[in-house]
Scaffold this motif. Structure first.
Motif, PDB file in Angstrom:
ATOM      1  N   SER A 288     -47.380  35.679  14.716  1.00 47.08           N
ATOM      2  CA  SER A 288     -47.414  36.291  16.040  1.00 47.08           C
ATOM      3  C   SER A 288     -47.366  35.207  17.104  1.00 47.08           C
ATOM      4  CB  SER A 288     -48.678  37.127  16.216  1.00 47.08           C
ATOM      5  OG  SER A 288     -48.641  38.190  15.297  1.00 47.08           O
ATOM      6  N   LEU A 289     -46.824  35.590  18.217  1.00 51.79           N
ATOM      7  CA  LEU A 289     -46.761  34.652  19.335  1.00 51.79           C
ATOM      8  C   LEU A 289     -47.002  35.464  20.593  1.00 51.79           C
ATOM      9  CD1 LEU A 289     -45.976  31.667  20.171  1.00 51.79           C
ATOM     10  CD2 LEU A 289     -43.747  32.623  20.715  1.00 51.79           C
ATOM     11  N   GLY A 290     -48.106  35.153  21.253  1.00 56.63           N
ATOM     12  CA  GLY A 290     -48.413  35.877  22.469  1.00 56.63           C
ATOM     13  C   GLY A 290     -48.750  37.326  22.155  1.00 56.63           C
ATOM     14  N   ARG A 291     -48.394  38.198  23.059  1.00 61.51           N
ATOM     15  CA  ARG A 291     -48.827  39.583  22.929  1.00 61.51           C
ATOM     16  C   ARG A 291     -47.928  40.362  21.969  1.00 61.51           C
ATOM     17  NH1 ARG A 291     -51.639  43.460  26.157  1.00 61.51           N
ATOM     18  NH2 ARG A 291     -50.642  45.490  25.929  1.00 61.51           N
ATOM     19  N   ASN A 292     -46.635  40.262  22.172  1.00 60.43           N
ATOM     20  CA  ASN A 292     -45.721  41.057  21.349  1.00 60.43           C
ATOM     21  C   ASN A 292     -44.789  40.197  20.505  1.00 60.43           C
ATOM     22  OD1 ASN A 292     -46.544  43.631  22.223  1.00 60.43           O
ATOM     23  ND2 ASN A 292     -45.430  43.304  24.142  1.00 60.43           N
ATOM     24  N   GLY A 293     -44.724  38.914  20.840  1.00 59.20           N
ATOM     25  CA  GLY A 293     -43.747  38.067  20.179  1.00 59.20           C
ATOM     26  C   GLY A 293     -44.065  37.858  18.705  1.00 59.20           C
ATOM     27  N   ARG A 294     -43.027  37.823  17.913  1.00 59.23           N
ATOM     28  CA  ARG A 294     -43.207  37.530  16.485  1.00 59.23           C
ATOM     29  C   ARG A 294     -42.143  36.527  16.062  1.00 59.23           C
ATOM     30  NH1 ARG A 294     -43.018  42.567  12.938  1.00 59.23           N
ATOM     31  NH2 ARG A 294     -41.320  43.102  14.353  1.00 59.23           N
ATOM     32  N   LEU A 295     -42.522  35.650  15.202  1.00 57.74           N
ATOM     33  CA  LEU A 295     -41.578  34.649  14.716  1.00 57.74           C
ATOM     34  C   LEU A 295     -41.588  34.657  13.203  1.00 57.74           C
ATOM     35  CD1 LEU A 295     -42.567  31.560  16.913  1.00 57.74           C
ATOM     36  CD2 LEU A 295     -40.646  33.092  17.307  1.00 57.74           C
ATOM     37  N   ILE A 296     -40.474  34.224  12.637  1.00 54.96           N
ATOM     38  CA  ILE A 296     -40.452  34.051  11.180  1.00 54.96           C
ATOM     39  C   ILE A 296     -39.993  32.635  10.887  1.00 54.96           C
ATOM     40  CG2 ILE A 296     -38.153  35.130  11.064  1.00 54.96           C
ATOM     41  CD1 ILE A 296     -39.030  35.965   8.169  1.00 54.96           C
ATOM     42  N   ALA A 297     -40.682  32.009   9.937  1.00 57.41           N
ATOM     43  CA  ALA A 297     -40.319  30.642   9.566  1.00 57.41           C
ATOM     44  C   ALA A 297     -39.229  30.720   8.515  1.00 57.41           C
ATOM     45  CB  ALA A 297     -41.535  29.909   9.012  1.00 57.41           C
ATOM     46  N   LYS A 298     -38.146  30.065   8.830  1.00 58.63           N
ATOM     47  CA  LYS A 298     -37.032  30.093   7.876  1.00 58.63           C
ATOM     48  C   LYS A 298     -36.485  28.683   7.770  1.00 58.63           C
ATOM     49  CE  LYS A 298     -34.315  32.183   5.176  1.00 58.63           C
ATOM     50  NZ  LYS A 298     -34.870  32.747   3.942  1.00 58.63           N
ATOM     51  N   ARG A 299     -36.596  28.093   6.628  1.00 59.14           N
ATOM     52  CA  ARG A 299     -36.127  26.723   6.384  1.00 59.14           C
ATOM     53  C   ARG A 299     -36.567  25.774   7.499  1.00 59.14           C
ATOM     54  NH1 ARG A 299     -31.248  29.416   5.610  1.00 59.14           N
ATOM     55  NH2 ARG A 299     -31.114  30.184   3.491  1.00 59.14           N
ATOM     56  N   GLY A 300     -37.834  25.881   7.811  1.00 53.74           N
ATOM     57  CA  GLY A 300     -38.394  24.963   8.786  1.00 53.74           C
ATOM     58  C   GLY A 300     -38.142  25.352  10.225  1.00 53.74           C
ATOM     59  N   GLU A 301     -37.285  26.378  10.454  1.00 57.22           N
ATOM     60  CA  GLU A 301     -36.983  26.763  11.833  1.00 57.22           C
ATOM     61  C   GLU A 301     -37.787  28.018  12.164  1.00 57.22           C
ATOM     62  OE1 GLU A 301     -33.000  27.890  14.438  1.00 57.22           O
ATOM     63  OE2 GLU A 301     -32.837  27.491  12.315  1.00 57.22           O
TER      64      GLU A 301
END
Lengths: 156, 697
Positions: free
Chosen positions: B584-597
């Protein structure tokens, strides 16, 4: 005398009459391409409330306008019993969602009365003329150009 | 009147072809070996001549006049009197530009191009300068006579016309008859100019048993007594120039030969029975010597078809593909798919439909040649305007692309070429200082690569001045000052709206449009454009385009209960991540780690304004890449299938929809919308940028 009769016929146009809620509306038969039963429409993202979605009309993508929502009568929950009136106006083909098509009648130009000013609440902007029918009902002539979704809506 | 008017569009269509052929021929002249050169000039001449002929029929006088002057110079070239050196070629190329402008002006009812008078003068100078000594002699021998005779003779006597005139031999080739010309009409037209005496030479006609009606072998010799200038006589033969052997000699020979032919000098003489010496050029003994007629370049037979008809066909094929999908779905629902006969027939229909679709698409496909040739001119004009030496080299102009794509490629490519000349190629002195040849080279190449068309535009100029680009971007507030940017990211700043790298808006390429317009246009064609640059060595723009605008390879996905299509071309991979991989990032943000990115996740349903499903932990992620090089993971409910879909416009009957590029019709007859991942991502980025400032809630 004969002259008079001819004159009358010339002033008379055919109109397709349909019902939305408890109200009767009509449009010039010239613009009507076909009338078909309701089929589920594909919802368009970011579309205004009165655009129900798009349907497939023999290979063309046609938007369906919910007239009840457009005329501020209330959003329709379409069922297979509802009808879609396909109209063509200036190369744009659009479906109008209505409850039922009631009649096709010839209306005298002379029978058309202007819309009273005070009646212009919500729906008033979309009605050009009103016609008093013999059975006491009132028919409203729809301003198609105002009802149709404009192509420049994205700018709005 | 209306009859000829109805032919106008056809004439202008034909002009397009002819101009194309003219351009091709002109391009071949400088580097052709000597014997080919003549053939190339012939090609150009024929094209210009046909334009003139057509223009004459429609009364387009300025077009006729210009084509005539152009033709005169070309004629001198094909007779070898004028050599195609650099300056001549320069004038010819500019004349071809003006001719194209004139055709366009005539078509659109515009005034004549400004450059026309200047070019007319240039062409006349060329023609005069090139007149060989013999020609000059002939002209001298001829001109004074006309001047002498006209004022004096009528004063002497009014009855006999002055004896000036021409001896004409007219020997039609079979092609003249084949194309429906009527020799009698020509002879009558000559008779309108003055008194004619016509002798038919029947010697070419063999005995009856070997007589071939298609090869009449007739030949006429005329003595025409007229005051009309030679041009008027030649004008009569204008349309049959390549179809017959025509010689026009002054009837009144100059003094030396006058003695040998005393009968010609007589003021009024009845017909010349044997004007034999008037034909110095050896006439072909038999009309069958077809080698005299310039051989037309071999061409595949073609027909002209209204584009509407082709489009209708394409639409109908689209319907067929949809119907086929519907049928196959119905069969599988009815449980008939196990039946061997049914399924094999269905498979046959499927393949046939695919083949027909391919064939129909190929009708719309056209070689890129027409665009490339126009760019040749753009390069020339841009080089002239900036006083730089630039040459355009093109490769793969036979690569075929959909016609609509071709038309819409002209503007972006024009802009990119101007940009390359204006900003890329350095002035000659700077090039020499950098150890490069003074002439800059722009290379334009096209090729098919894995179902797409790749167009590359490379220049050998200075490359992108990254320090400068960065300064400008910071000054315009396009990037925050001191931001960490990779070289590729800096290069891509050029595509941002409102970026123009020249401080002074230059007259040439800075017309208020930047590379952002180029990118938008390419994107609207379903393509992408990228840039690579090496300082000191030049820049390379790569445009990747779909082969057609009518079908698209797409992935069927479920979004908020609706079925949608995602173009395969933008998809990198699909994944179904574990909850632990999503951050999660902030309130609504979501990230996925993919090959270091770390890749941002965009919920498609939310982005399109649909209500998102609540159990989103099992959503499918589709990794897409944007033209800017940015990646994003689009979250969808599920993936159904992958297939070719027929693209249907939403704009025709509705309008543009944010995040949606078009629509298609599925096997069940319902409409599915085609997602535009580029816009979805761009919008998501734009929405997240001001987040720290916006009130969250």
């Amino acid at each position: 005398m004969q002259q008079m009769t001819l004159q009358n016929i010339a002033d008379q146009n055919d109109y397709v009459c349909f019902r939305i809620g408890e109200q009767d509306y009509c449009i010039d038969i010239e613009v009507v391409r076909e009338i078909r039963g309701w089929t589920p429409a594909t919802v368009l993202p970011h579309a205004p409330d009165h655009v129900t979605g798009v349907i497939n009309l023999r290979g063309s993508v046609v938007a369906v306008v919910d007239l009840a929502a457009r005329l501020a009568i209330g959003k329709t929950c379409p069922t297979p019993r509802h009808v879609v009136i396909i109209v063509a106006l200036e190369n744009q083909i659009v479906g109008l969602l209505a409850d039922v098509v009631s009649d096709i009648m010839g209306i005298d130009e002379a029978a058309m009365q202007p819309v009273p000013d005070i009646a212009a609440e919500g729906a008033g902007a979309f009605i050009t003329k009103v016609i008093a029918l013999d059975d006491g009902r009132m028919l409203r002539k729809l301003d198609l150009a105002a009802v149709l979704p404009g192509k420049d809506q994205e700018a709005a | 009147m209306s009859g000829i008017d109805s032919l106008r569009p056809a004439f202008f269509e034909e002009c397009e072809d002819l101009l194309l052929r003219m351009g091709e021929g002109l391009a071949r002249i400088p580097d052709a070996a000597l014997h080919n050169e003549v053939e190339s000039i012939h090609d150009v001449f024929r094209a210009v001549h046909s334009i003139k002929g057509g223009a004459g029929a429609f009364g387009l006088t300025s077009l006729v006049g210009f084509a005539h002057a152009f033709e005169t110079v070309l004629d001198l070239m094909r007779s070898g009197t004028l050599h195609p050196d650099a300056s001549t070629m320069h004038i010819l190329l500019r004349a071809s530009d003006v001719l194209a402008d004139l055709v366009a002006a005539a078509r659109d009812g515009q005034p004549d191009p400004e450059l026309m008078p200047q070019l007319l003068v240039d062409l006349d100078l060329l023609a005069e300068g090139a007149a060989s000594p013999e020609d000059e002699a002939a002209a001298l021998a001829f001109e004074p006579m006309r001047i002498d005779v006209i004022p004096i003779e009528p004063a002497l006597s009014q009855a006999p016309p002055d004896p000036t005139g021409f001896a004409i031999t007219f020997e039609p080739y079979p092609a003249l008859y084949a194309t429906g010309h009527e020799p009698v009409a020509l002879l009558r037209a000559l008779a309108d100019l003055g008194t004619t005496d016509v002798t038919a030479d029947l010697s070419g006609i063999g005995p009856l048993d070997t007589f071939d009606p298609a090869q009449p072998g007739l030949r006429w010799q005329l003595a025409l007594q007229t005051t009309a200038p030679r041009e008027d006589v030649m004008a009569i033969f204008d349309f049959v120039q390549d179809l017959a052997l025509v010689t026009v000699e002054p009837l009144h020979p100059d003094p030396p030969s006058l003695a040998s032919e005393p009968q010609m000098a007589a003021p009024f003489v009845t017909p010349l029975p044997q004007p034999s010496p008037v034909q110095p050029t050896p006439a072909p003994a038999h009309p069958r010597t077809a080698s005299v007629t310039p051989a037309a370049p071999p061409a595949m037979p073609t027909i002209r078809v209204n584009l509407d008809r082709v489009d209708r066909l394409i639409n109908q094929i689209g319907e067929l593909v949809i119907m086929e999908a519907m049928l196959s779905q119905a069969i599988s629902i009815a449980g008939l798919s196990k039946d061997g006969d049914v399924s094999s027939s269905l498979e046959g229909i499927k393949q046939l439909a695919a083949r027909i679709q391919e064939s129909v698409m190929s009708i719309r496909a056209q070689p890129l040649k027409s665009v490339f040739q126009r760019l040749d001119r753009i390069t020339r004009e841009a080089a002239d305007a900036t006083h730089k030496q630039v040459r355009l080299e093109t490769f793969g102009e036979a690569t075929e692309v959909d016609k609509t794509v071709i038309e819409r490629l002209v503007d972006p490519l024009t802009h990119m070429i101007r940009n390359a000349v204006d900003h890329g190629i350095e002035p000659a002195d700077r090039r020499i200082a950098a150890g490069k040849p003074p002439e800059g080279v722009i290379t334009l190449s096209a090729a098919h690569r894995s179902g797409r068309v790749i167009i590359e535009l490379a220049d050998d100029g200075a490359g992108i001045n990254r320090t400068r680009v960065r300064e400008i971007a910071e000054a315009r507030g396009l990037v925050p000052a001191g931001a960490q940017l990779s070289p590729a990211e800096i290069d891509n700043l050029l595509f941002l709206p409102g970026f123009s790298s020249k401080e002074e808006v230059s007259a040439l390429s800075g017309r208020g449009v930047g590379l952002d317009v180029v990118r938008r246009e390419i994107q609207s064609l379903g393509g992408r454009v990228s840039i690579q640059s090496t300082p000191g060595q030049g820049s390379l723009f790569t445009i990747a385009l779909p082969l057609t605008l009518a079908v698209l390879e797409g992935m069927l996905i479920g979004v908020g209960g609706e079925t949608m299509i995602l173009p395969i071309s933008s998809i990198i991979e699909t994944l179904r991540p574990d909850e632990s991989e999503i951050h999660s990032l902030g309130r609504n943000g979501r990230l996925i780690a993919k090959r270091g990115e770390m890749i941002p996740i965009i919920d498609l349903a939310q982005s399109l304004g649909f209500t998102s499903r609540q159990d989103d932990q099992r959503q499918v992620l589709i990794l897409v890449e944007c033209d800017s090089g940015g990646r994003a993971a689009l979250a969808a409910d599920q993936i159904f299938d992958q297939r070719q879909v027929v693209i249907k416009s939403l704009e025709d009957n509705y309008g543009t929809v944010r995040g949606i590029s078009a629509a298609t019709i599925l096997g069940d007859g319902r409409i599915a919308l085609i997602v535009d991942p580029e816009e979805i991502v761009a919008r998501a980025v734009a929405e997240t940028k001001p987040m720290p400032l916006a009130a969250n809630g």
